[in-house]
Design a protein around this motif. Structure first.
Motif, mmCIF file in Angstrom:
data_model
loop_
_atom_site.group_PDB
_atom_site.id
_atom_site.type_symbol
_atom_site.label_atom_id
_atom_site.label_comp_id
_atom_site.label_asym_id
_atom_site.label_seq_id
_atom_site.Cartn_x
_atom_site.Cartn_y
_atom_site.Cartn_z
ATOM 1 N N GLY A 1 -21.039 36.656 -48.419
ATOM 2 C CA GLY A 1 -21.444 36.932 -47.048
ATOM 3 C C GLY A 1 -22.648 37.845 -47.007
ATOM 4 O O GLY A 1 -22.854 38.653 -47.912
ATOM 5 N N PHE B 1 -24.234 40.660 -44.456
ATOM 6 C CA PHE B 1 -23.939 41.532 -43.322
ATOM 7 C C PHE B 1 -25.181 42.376 -43.058
ATOM 8 O O PHE B 1 -26.054 42.502 -43.922
ATOM 9 N N GLU C 1 -22.387 44.335 -39.065
ATOM 10 C CA GLU C 1 -21.911 43.079 -38.506
ATOM 11 C C GLU C 1 -22.164 41.941 -39.479
ATOM 12 O O GLU C 1 -23.084 41.989 -40.296
ATOM 13 N N VAL C 2 -21.355 40.921 -39.361
ATOM 14 C CA VAL C 2 -21.523 39.751 -40.203
ATOM 15 C C VAL C 2 -22.705 38.931 -39.706
ATOM 16 O O VAL C 2 -22.943 38.816 -38.512
ATOM 17 N N CYS D 1 -22.001 33.477 -43.867
ATOM 18 C CA CYS D 1 -21.080 33.401 -44.997
ATOM 19 C C CYS D 1 -21.133 31.995 -45.587
ATOM 20 O O CYS D 1 -21.390 31.021 -44.861
ATOM 21 N N THR E 1 -15.221 36.562 -42.108
ATOM 22 C CA THR E 1 -16.204 37.237 -41.268
ATOM 23 C C THR E 1 -15.882 38.728 -41.112
ATOM 24 O O THR E 1 -16.591 39.429 -40.402
ATOM 25 N N GLU F 1 -15.597 42.369 -42.813
ATOM 26 C CA GLU F 1 -16.138 43.048 -43.978
ATOM 27 C C GLU F 1 -15.046 43.652 -44.845
ATOM 28 O O GLU F 1 -15.228 43.743 -46.070
ATOM 29 N N TYR G 1 -13.951 41.811 -48.099
ATOM 30 C CA TYR G 1 -14.855 41.613 -49.222
ATOM 31 C C TYR G 1 -14.589 42.616 -50.335
ATOM 32 O O TYR G 1 -14.264 43.772 -50.081
#
Length: 124
Positions: free
Chosen positions: A35, A37, A46-47, A50, A106, A108, A111
């Motif tokens: 992803g 961000f 924020e995303v 991905c 989506t 964080e 991850y």
């Protein structure tokens, strides 16, 4: 050791393009979701986008849909984010991250490993 190295940020005028890259060390993106961000000054992270080899369609935030494209190279060693038609509101520190296993998220907090940020500044 699993590491990520983000690069490609810079200063660009509105309407311009940049290509961010996230290089893998100690793994390949074939086994991980990835992803991008971003965090703008004074705002929460924020995303942006991905991708995963286990999911047919990448994810794009509404704010970048149609302008940004995420991709993985054919060796599975780099994930890129092509950013076109950049706007001043795209100015932020951009991070890449990986999530182990199938799919992507989506969120964080899902991850596992993060790269250092690369700064994108879009002037008006």
């Amino acid at each position: 050791e699993v590491q990520l190295q983000a690069s490609g940020g810079g200063l660009v005028q509105a309407g311009g393009s940049l290509r961010l890259s996230c290089a893998a060390s100690g793994f390949t993106f074939d086994d991980y979701g990835a992803g991008w961000f971003r965090q703008a000054p004074g705002k929460e992270r924020e995303v942006v986008s991905c991708i995963s080899s286990g999911v047919s369609s990448p994810y794009y935030a509404d704010s970048v849909k149609g302008r940004f494209t995420i991709s993985t190279d054919n060796t599975g060693s780099t994930v890129s984010l092509q950013m076109n038609s950049l706007k001043p509101e795209d100015t932020a520190l951009y991070y890449c991250a990986i999530i182990k296993g199938w799919g992507y998220s989506t969120y964080e907090e899902d991850y596992d490993v993060w790269g250092q940020g690369t700064l994108v500044t879009v002037s008006s």
